[in-house]
Design an enzyme around this catalytic site. Sequence first.
Site, PDB file in Angstrom:
ATOM      1  N   ASN A   1      15.447 -28.356 -69.097  1.00 44.80           N
ATOM      2  CA  ASN A   1      16.341 -27.204 -68.953  1.00 44.80           C
ATOM      3  C   ASN A   1      16.796 -26.855 -70.364  1.00 44.80           C
ATOM      4  OD1 ASN A   1      18.336 -25.342 -68.477  1.00 44.80           O
ATOM      5  ND2 ASN A   1      19.785 -26.802 -67.581  1.00 44.80           N
TER       6      ASN A   1
ATOM      7  N   LYS B   1      18.499 -24.431 -71.398  1.00 45.63           N
ATOM      8  CA  LYS B   1      19.823 -23.778 -71.508  1.00 45.63           C
ATOM      9  C   LYS B   1      19.715 -22.554 -72.428  1.00 45.63           C
ATOM     10  CE  LYS B   1      21.833 -28.203 -70.364  1.00 45.63           C
ATOM     11  NZ  LYS B   1      22.955 -29.117 -70.386  1.00 45.63           N
TER      12      LYS B   1
ATOM     13  N   HIS C   1      23.584 -25.007 -61.711  1.00 51.87           N
ATOM     14  CA  HIS C   1      23.888 -25.953 -62.787  1.00 51.87           C
ATOM     15  C   HIS C   1      25.400 -25.990 -63.020  1.00 51.87           C
ATOM     16  CE1 HIS C   1      24.062 -27.815 -66.704  1.00 51.87           C
ATOM     17  NE2 HIS C   1      22.854 -28.298 -66.458  1.00 51.87           N
TER      18      HIS C   1
ATOM     19  N   GLU D   1      27.053 -25.923 -65.603  1.00 46.96           N
ATOM     20  CA  GLU D   1      27.508 -24.932 -66.595  1.00 46.96           C
ATOM     21  C   GLU D   1      27.669 -23.557 -65.940  1.00 46.96           C
ATOM     22  OE1 GLU D   1      24.413 -25.839 -69.369  1.00 46.96           O
ATOM     23  OE2 GLU D   1      25.323 -27.807 -69.670  1.00 46.96           O
TER      24      GLU D   1
ATOM     25  N   GLU E   1      23.432 -34.357 -61.274  1.00 53.87           N
ATOM     26  CA  GLU E   1      23.863 -34.325 -62.670  1.00 53.87           C
ATOM     27  C   GLU E   1      25.370 -34.542 -62.746  1.00 53.87           C
ATOM     28  OE1 GLU E   1      20.715 -32.054 -65.166  1.00 53.87           O
ATOM     29  OE2 GLU E   1      22.341 -30.692 -64.666  1.00 53.87           O
TER      30      GLU E   1
ATOM     31  N   GLY F   1      25.253 -33.542 -71.723  1.00 53.85           N
ATOM     32  CA  GLY F   1      25.447 -33.160 -73.121  1.00 53.85           C
ATOM     33  C   GLY F   1      26.455 -34.023 -73.855  1.00 53.85           C
TER      34      GLY F   1
ATOM     35  N   SER G   1      22.174 -36.526 -70.124  1.00 53.88           N
ATOM     36  CA  SER G   1      21.884 -37.383 -71.287  1.00 53.88           C
ATOM     37  C   SER G   1      20.697 -38.322 -71.049  1.00 53.88           C
ATOM     38  CB  SER G   1      23.127 -38.170 -71.718  1.00 53.88           C
ATOM     39  OG  SER G   1      24.165 -37.279 -72.096  1.00 53.88           O
TER      40      SER G   1
END
Length: 255
Positions: free
Chosen positions: A13, A15, A98, A100, A170, A176, A216
């Site tokens: 991904n 991003k 996601h 985010e 996730e 991240g 991660s």
Amino acid sequence: MKKELRKAVIAGNWKMNKTPSEAKALIEEMKPLVADAKCDVVLCVPFIDIPAAVEAAKGSNIKIGAENIHFKASGAYTGEVSADMLKEAGVEYVVIGHSERRTYFGETDQTVNLRTLAALNAGFKAIVCVGETLEQRELGYTETLLKYQTKMALTNVTAEQLKNVIIAYEPVWAIGTGVTATADQADEGNGFVRAAIAESYGADVAETVTVQYGGSMNAKNADELVSKVNVDGGLIGGASLKAEDFSIIVKAASK
Ligand code: 13P
């Protein structure tokens, strides 16, 4: 547990990283490194990179995905991209929900469900993301939350359509941050997702659904994570921007 019933999928991904020319260069670099993968290899890239990525991946085992999809067929939805647009561009996978998107762009369990249905109705493979925050984990809500998010995302998804669904667990606190879930935490979280699927579709069906871990995951920890019975590959952020690191993760999932 029957890990052999499902195919491992390693998906990058990207991003909001890489321009179209950078995307082309990175995929060219990756192609020979992942050519003998025994797992499925997917790169989910920014919308604007899709044509370059599809062109660069042609003839290889790399499939291209988008990072979002809108649930309406067309209309006054400034900044959104429809299923037909993605189809014509050659996309095969779509990341949905996601964290985010949920945190920064107001994505809810309802819109995640609508986007999932739109993706499946258009024939895409949907990579649906779920995951708890650190606060939710510390309060003891991880299992409840993961089951709720999974069931909400899959509302009105038929057992036939479920064959095109991948769930990515996730944990928000691991994305991240360099803080990876331990292999046991990943296995447990993925197990909660699978249990939710079993409650809705039956245990036999749940055994066939690919459940990835993301957060991660990198060249060093991938081996241990993907060796867990409930971890069928990964959704990779930062490490999918480096050809060699990504290829090492693909190799870990190919064993
Ligand atoms: P990182 O691998 O950079 O932690 O990102 C994980 C992720 O959000 C993939 O969707």
